[in-house]
Design a protein around this motif. Structure first.
Motif, PDB file in Angstrom:
ATOM      1  N   LEU A 269       6.116 -58.667 -31.708  1.00  0.00           N
ATOM      2  CA  LEU A 269       5.576 -59.905 -32.275  1.00  0.00           C
ATOM      3  C   LEU A 269       5.949 -61.120 -31.428  1.00  0.00           C
ATOM      4  O   LEU A 269       5.612 -62.244 -31.779  1.00  0.00           O
ATOM      5  CB  LEU A 269       6.094 -60.097 -33.712  1.00  0.00           C
ATOM      6  N   ILE A 270       6.631 -60.869 -30.330  1.00  0.00           N
ATOM      7  CA  ILE A 270       7.050 -61.965 -29.447  1.00  0.00           C
ATOM      8  C   ILE A 270       5.902 -62.404 -28.546  1.00  0.00           C
ATOM      9  O   ILE A 270       5.578 -63.600 -28.455  1.00  0.00           O
ATOM     10  CB  ILE A 270       8.263 -61.530 -28.607  1.00  0.00           C
ATOM     11  N   ALA A 271       5.255 -61.432 -27.893  1.00  0.00           N
ATOM     12  CA  ALA A 271       4.202 -61.748 -26.920  1.00  0.00           C
ATOM     13  C   ALA A 271       3.051 -62.569 -27.501  1.00  0.00           C
ATOM     14  O   ALA A 271       2.567 -63.502 -26.844  1.00  0.00           O
ATOM     15  CB  ALA A 271       3.679 -60.457 -26.294  1.00  0.00           C
ATOM     16  N   PRO A 272       2.562 -62.296 -28.730  1.00  0.00           N
ATOM     17  CA  PRO A 272       1.441 -63.079 -29.253  1.00  0.00           C
ATOM     18  C   PRO A 272       1.763 -64.555 -29.491  1.00  0.00           C
ATOM     19  O   PRO A 272       0.850 -65.388 -29.533  1.00  0.00           O
ATOM     20  CB  PRO A 272       1.120 -62.379 -30.577  1.00  0.00           C
ATOM     21  N   ILE A 273       3.056 -64.868 -29.664  1.00  0.00           N
ATOM     22  CA  ILE A 273       3.446 -66.259 -29.946  1.00  0.00           C
ATOM     23  C   ILE A 273       3.938 -66.955 -28.686  1.00  0.00           C
ATOM     24  O   ILE A 273       3.574 -68.100 -28.399  1.00  0.00           O
ATOM     25  CB  ILE A 273       4.542 -66.286 -31.042  1.00  0.00           C
ATOM     26  N   TRP A 274       4.774 -66.256 -27.918  1.00  0.00           N
ATOM     27  CA  TRP A 274       5.315 -66.817 -26.669  1.00  0.00           C
ATOM     28  C   TRP A 274       4.331 -66.466 -25.559  1.00  0.00           C
ATOM     29  O   TRP A 274       4.417 -65.412 -24.950  1.00  0.00           O
ATOM     30  CB  TRP A 274       6.693 -66.237 -26.404  1.00  0.00           C
ATOM     31  N   THR A 275       3.389 -67.365 -25.310  1.00  0.00           N
ATOM     32  CA  THR A 275       2.274 -67.043 -24.407  1.00  0.00           C
ATOM     33  C   THR A 275       2.318 -67.850 -23.113  1.00  0.00           C
ATOM     34  O   THR A 275       2.878 -67.413 -22.113  1.00  0.00           O
ATOM     35  CB  THR A 275       0.944 -67.257 -25.136  1.00  0.00           C
ATOM     36  N   GLU A 276       1.718 -69.024 -23.127  1.00  0.00           N
ATOM     37  CA  GLU A 276       1.547 -69.798 -21.886  1.00  0.00           C
ATOM     38  C   GLU A 276       2.869 -70.176 -21.230  1.00  0.00           C
ATOM     39  O   GLU A 276       2.985 -70.206 -20.010  1.00  0.00           O
ATOM     40  CB  GLU A 276       0.718 -71.057 -22.159  1.00  0.00           C
ATOM     41  N   GLU A 277       3.882 -70.479 -22.017  1.00  0.00           N
ATOM     42  CA  GLU A 277       5.165 -70.927 -21.470  1.00  0.00           C
ATOM     43  C   GLU A 277       6.013 -69.766 -20.945  1.00  0.00           C
ATOM     44  O   GLU A 277       6.995 -69.988 -20.255  1.00  0.00           O
ATOM     45  CB  GLU A 277       5.974 -71.665 -22.533  1.00  0.00           C
ATOM     46  N   ARG A 278       5.644 -68.537 -21.276  1.00  0.00           N
ATOM     47  CA  ARG A 278       6.526 -67.414 -20.978  1.00  0.00           C
ATOM     48  C   ARG A 278       6.525 -67.067 -19.484  1.00  0.00           C
ATOM     49  O   ARG A 278       5.470 -66.841 -18.893  1.00  0.00           O
ATOM     50  CB  ARG A 278       6.097 -66.181 -21.770  1.00  0.00           C
ATOM     51  N   PRO A 279       7.721 -67.024 -18.869  1.00  0.00           N
ATOM     52  CA  PRO A 279       7.800 -66.642 -17.452  1.00  0.00           C
ATOM     53  C   PRO A 279       7.349 -65.196 -17.251  1.00  0.00           C
ATOM     54  O   PRO A 279       7.497 -64.353 -18.143  1.00  0.00           O
ATOM     55  CB  PRO A 279       9.292 -66.801 -17.119  1.00  0.00           C
ATOM     56  N   ALA A 280       6.814 -64.908 -16.081  1.00  0.00           N
ATOM     57  CA  ALA A 280       6.402 -63.542 -15.764  1.00  0.00           C
ATOM     58  C   ALA A 280       7.620 -62.657 -15.586  1.00  0.00           C
ATOM     59  O   ALA A 280       8.725 -63.133 -15.303  1.00  0.00           O
ATOM     60  CB  ALA A 280       5.563 -63.540 -14.489  1.00  0.00           C
ATOM     61  N   ALA A 281       7.429 -61.353 -15.757  1.00  0.00           N
ATOM     62  CA  ALA A 281       8.508 -60.407 -15.475  1.00  0.00           C
ATOM     63  C   ALA A 281       8.878 -60.505 -13.996  1.00  0.00           C
ATOM     64  O   ALA A 281       7.996 -60.588 -13.135  1.00  0.00           O
ATOM     65  CB  ALA A 281       8.071 -58.994 -15.816  1.00  0.00           C
ATOM     66  N   PRO A 282      10.162 -60.528 -13.663  1.00  0.00           N
ATOM     67  CA  PRO A 282      10.568 -60.754 -12.273  1.00  0.00           C
ATOM     68  C   PRO A 282      10.250 -59.572 -11.365  1.00  0.00           C
ATOM     69  O   PRO A 282      10.240 -58.420 -11.799  1.00  0.00           O
ATOM     70  CB  PRO A 282      12.075 -60.969 -12.379  1.00  0.00           C
ATOM     71  N   ALA A 283       9.990 -59.887 -10.111  1.00  0.00           N
ATOM     72  CA  ALA A 283       9.718 -58.839  -9.117  1.00  0.00           C
ATOM     73  C   ALA A 283      10.133 -59.356  -7.745  1.00  0.00           C
ATOM     74  O   ALA A 283       9.338 -59.409  -6.813  1.00  0.00           O
ATOM     75  CB  ALA A 283       8.246 -58.452  -9.128  1.00  0.00           C
ATOM     76  N   THR A 284      11.401 -59.745  -7.611  1.00  0.00           N
ATOM     77  CA  THR A 284      11.889 -60.287  -6.342  1.00  0.00           C
ATOM     78  C   THR A 284      12.080 -59.169  -5.322  1.00  0.00           C
ATOM     79  O   THR A 284      12.144 -58.000  -5.669  1.00  0.00           O
ATOM     80  CB  THR A 284      13.219 -61.034  -6.553  1.00  0.00           C
ATOM     81  N   LYS A 285      12.176 -59.549  -4.072  1.00  0.00           N
ATOM     82  CA  LYS A 285      12.293 -58.571  -2.989  1.00  0.00           C
ATOM     83  C   LYS A 285      13.604 -57.789  -3.105  1.00  0.00           C
ATOM     84  O   LYS A 285      14.678 -58.365  -3.210  1.00  0.00           O
ATOM     85  CB  LYS A 285      12.222 -59.285  -1.638  1.00  0.00           C
ATOM     86  N   ALA A 286      13.486 -56.464  -3.066  1.00  0.00           N
ATOM     87  CA  ALA A 286      14.670 -55.596  -3.141  1.00  0.00           C
ATOM     88  C   ALA A 286      15.267 -55.394  -1.754  1.00  0.00           C
ATOM     89  O   ALA A 286      14.553 -55.390  -0.751  1.00  0.00           O
ATOM     90  CB  ALA A 286      14.292 -54.254  -3.754  1.00  0.00           C
TER      91      ALA A 286
END
Length: 595
Positions: free
Chosen positions: A141-158
């Motif tokens: 129930l988090i994703a439907p409410i926390w939308t535009e402001e939500r940071p993307a899942a991280p994917a930094t260089k390993a």
């Protein structure tokens, strides 16, 4: 939206989905202590941004559970939100599961996101709900409410931490792990903790602020090992290195499917506190998988530092000591010139002096620069909007740390900015006594943190005082600043063994008045062996002077005073070759023996 509006939106969605209660823990799919911004939902919904806490919401109420480190901070940040603060451990305060069991209706429905909820917590909820026949429902129930402001899942260089720093190659560590699994009578393991995969693979990234980890799972089976990670963020040379070391690479989102598709019988060792409920359910669905509850094996393997890691850690702490000395000299100069210095300036100064060190990888956590009463909040962080200006009086507490290729550091020093009062000296010397008594303790093998913690608290208990936190925690190696399994607190049953490191950080926190903490990192080592057994002791590997101006020597025992003078002698010998002449003059005074 403000916190009250966010809670109202959640309650409306709960009603639509037929859910009577919803839980938002402080966690991600790896049950991490420090979260990628993408998973900081509890903070976003409540406004409380401490590193630990649990938010529970029903159709009409909302409550947040926080421990003693955060009572003051949570009170301030929850004000006006309509969220009730539940102070963990205080008389009359129910647990999260008890509160929910009381608030939810008979045969009601409790919503959890199994991807970010631990198996242990899910089972505690089931146990608490059994009498009222309340069911659990997996729902995000988090994703439907926390939308535009939500940071993307991280994917930094390993990237790979060379074995010259890490001590062993991934293939060597994999062999050690398999031997450990064999001793436990199992042959399969899923590394869910980010620090476990980081240690096993020597893999690092920047997915979490201040914590050099990559979001991934590592599946170890009898004849294979697979890393589940976003492949786009793994450079070709890193993939080739891991494959050469015996690890296949697969997409991150295929972890649960891989568990369901295991074709031959295997027995996993699992720790329910670090395994998500969603992945546990995937294991349960596969009849080829048996599970055995036990200790998370890598936590115990990496908790004991190798000779190579210890050698490198001392280099990291030496670099950190140089940075701390240069900061202290700079601060003294600015205060003497009556320049305006704020807590935010202190944060920037400390960052500058660490980053100028060779092979610095940045800070290991956000600097706590707390002046005066702000230091009574154990995990206070200044912001440009809320930042005190230093005055030539009272105390400044600076809790900070760094990552270097050679290791991770964590240190706290409290500085007297003017001539301390007798009361301030009394408080400071009390904390120093506690710190020293912990550092100089000698103890028999097999002694756990719960027993050793008493050495630090005795000076406080003599006066009817205490501090609402542990005395110390383990520190990772180019990893998380809080590392298990060892700790100094009233709960830890793990025995200390040579090679373990732990912080020694007692403090005093008087609300709206004063906060003092002194922190070094200690290395457990052998002291002696007699007919009565093996005895261990601690060696401080943090090298930075303790503010002599705030000490009342009359209140230190001869043994405590001797320890302090010896410690300062070691600090000077360790740091002086790396400082300029003028810096050494300052350090010599700061480390001068106290008669």
């Amino acid at each position: 939206m403000k916190a009250k509006e966010k809670i109202a939106a959640l309650q409306a969605l709960m009603k639509k989905e037929g859910i009577d209660g919803y839980l938002i823990p402080s966690s991600d799919p790896h049950m991490s202590e420090y979260l990628p911004d993408h998973y900081a939902a509890r903070s976003w919904f409540s406004g409380f941004n401490g590193s630990a806490g649990t938010l529970a919401v029903t159709s009409e109420k909302a409550a947040l559970w926080a421990d003693g480190r955060y009572f003051i901070q949570a009170e301030h940040q929850l004000e006006g939100s309509g969220i009730e603060l539940m102070k963990i451990g205080e008389p009359g305060v129910p647990t999260v599961e008890k509160w929910l069991a009381d608030e939810l209706p008979e045969k009601g429905t409790m919503g959890i996101d199994g991807v970010i909820t631990s198996t242990a917590f899910a089972e505690e909820l089931k146990k608490a709900f059994s009498e009222k026949e309340i069911s659990l429902k997996n729902a995000d129930l988090i994703a439907p409410i926390w939308t535009e402001e939500r940071p993307a899942a991280p994917a930094t260089k390993a990237w790979i931490l060379d074995a010259a720093y890490a001590g062993k190659t991934p293939s060597e560590k994999l062999a050690t792990l398999r031997e450990s699994l064999k001793e436990e009578g199992v042959n399969a393991y899923l590394a869910t903790k980010l620090e476990s995969s980081a240690w096993l693979l020597n893999l690092r990234a920047d997915d979490i602020l201040f914590t050099p980890f990559a979001l991934c799972f590592t599946l170890v089976l009898p004849d294979s090992a697979t890393v589940f990670i976003n492949k786009d963020r793994v450079p070709a040379d890193v993939q080739e290195y891991l494959e050469k070391e015996g690890f296949a690479i697969a997409p991150y989102e295929e972890t649960a499917a891989a568990l369901r598709s295991i074709k031959t019988p295997v027995t996993f060792i699992i720790e329910k506190t670090s395994l998500s409920y969603a992945l546990y359910q995937a294991m349960e669905e596969n009849t080829n998988i048996m599970v055995k509850e036990g200790k998370e094996p890598i936590v115990y393997l990496k908790g004991v530092k190798s000779e190579t890691e210890i050698k490198n850690l001392k280099i990291a702490h030496r670099k950190d000591g140089v940075a701390m000395v240069r900061f202290a000299i700079d601060l003294e100069g600015r205060m003497a010139r009556k320049e305006t210095v704020t807590e935010c300036d202190v944060d920037a100064m400390m960052r500058h002096y660490r980053l100028e060190q060779e092979a610095s990888l940045g800070e290991s956590f956000g600097t706590i620069a707390a002046y005066g009463p702000n230091a009574a909040m154990m995990h206070y962080h200044p912001t440009p909007e809320n930042c005190a200006t230093l005055k030539p009086e009272g105390f400044l507490l600076v809790d900070c740390g760094g990552h270097y290729m050679e290791g991770t550091t964590d240190i706290t020093r409290t500085y007297a900015l003017g001539e301390p009062t007798e009361e301030e000296k009394d408080y400071f010397t009390l904390v120093l006594r506690s710190h020293i008594d912990m550092a100089k303790v000698v103890f028999k093998e097999k002694m756990p943190g719960i027993a050793l913690d008493l050495a630090a608290r005795e000076p406080f208990w003599e006066r009817g005082l205490d501090y609402r936190c542990g005395t110390g925690h383990g520190v990772g190696f180019v990893g998380t600043v809080h590392e298990g399994p060892q700790a100094l607190n009233g709960r830890c049953q793990v025995p200390f063994v040579p090679g373990m490191t732990v912080t020694d950080e007692p403090g005093i926190y008087e609300t709206d008045k004063i906060g003092i903490r002194i922190e070094n990192e200690l290395l457990c080592k052998e002291a002696m062996e007699t007919e009565y057994g093996k005895f261990y002791c601690f060696e401080p590997i943090t090298y930075c002077p303790i503010d002599r101006k705030a000490i009342d020597p009359k209140k230190l025992s001869p043994a405590e005073l001797s320890w302090l003078n010896q410690y300062h002698s070691t600090v000077y010998e360790t740091l002086s070759p790396y400082l300029t002449n003028s810096e050494n003059e300052w350090l010599k005074k700061a480390c001068a023996p106290i008669a």
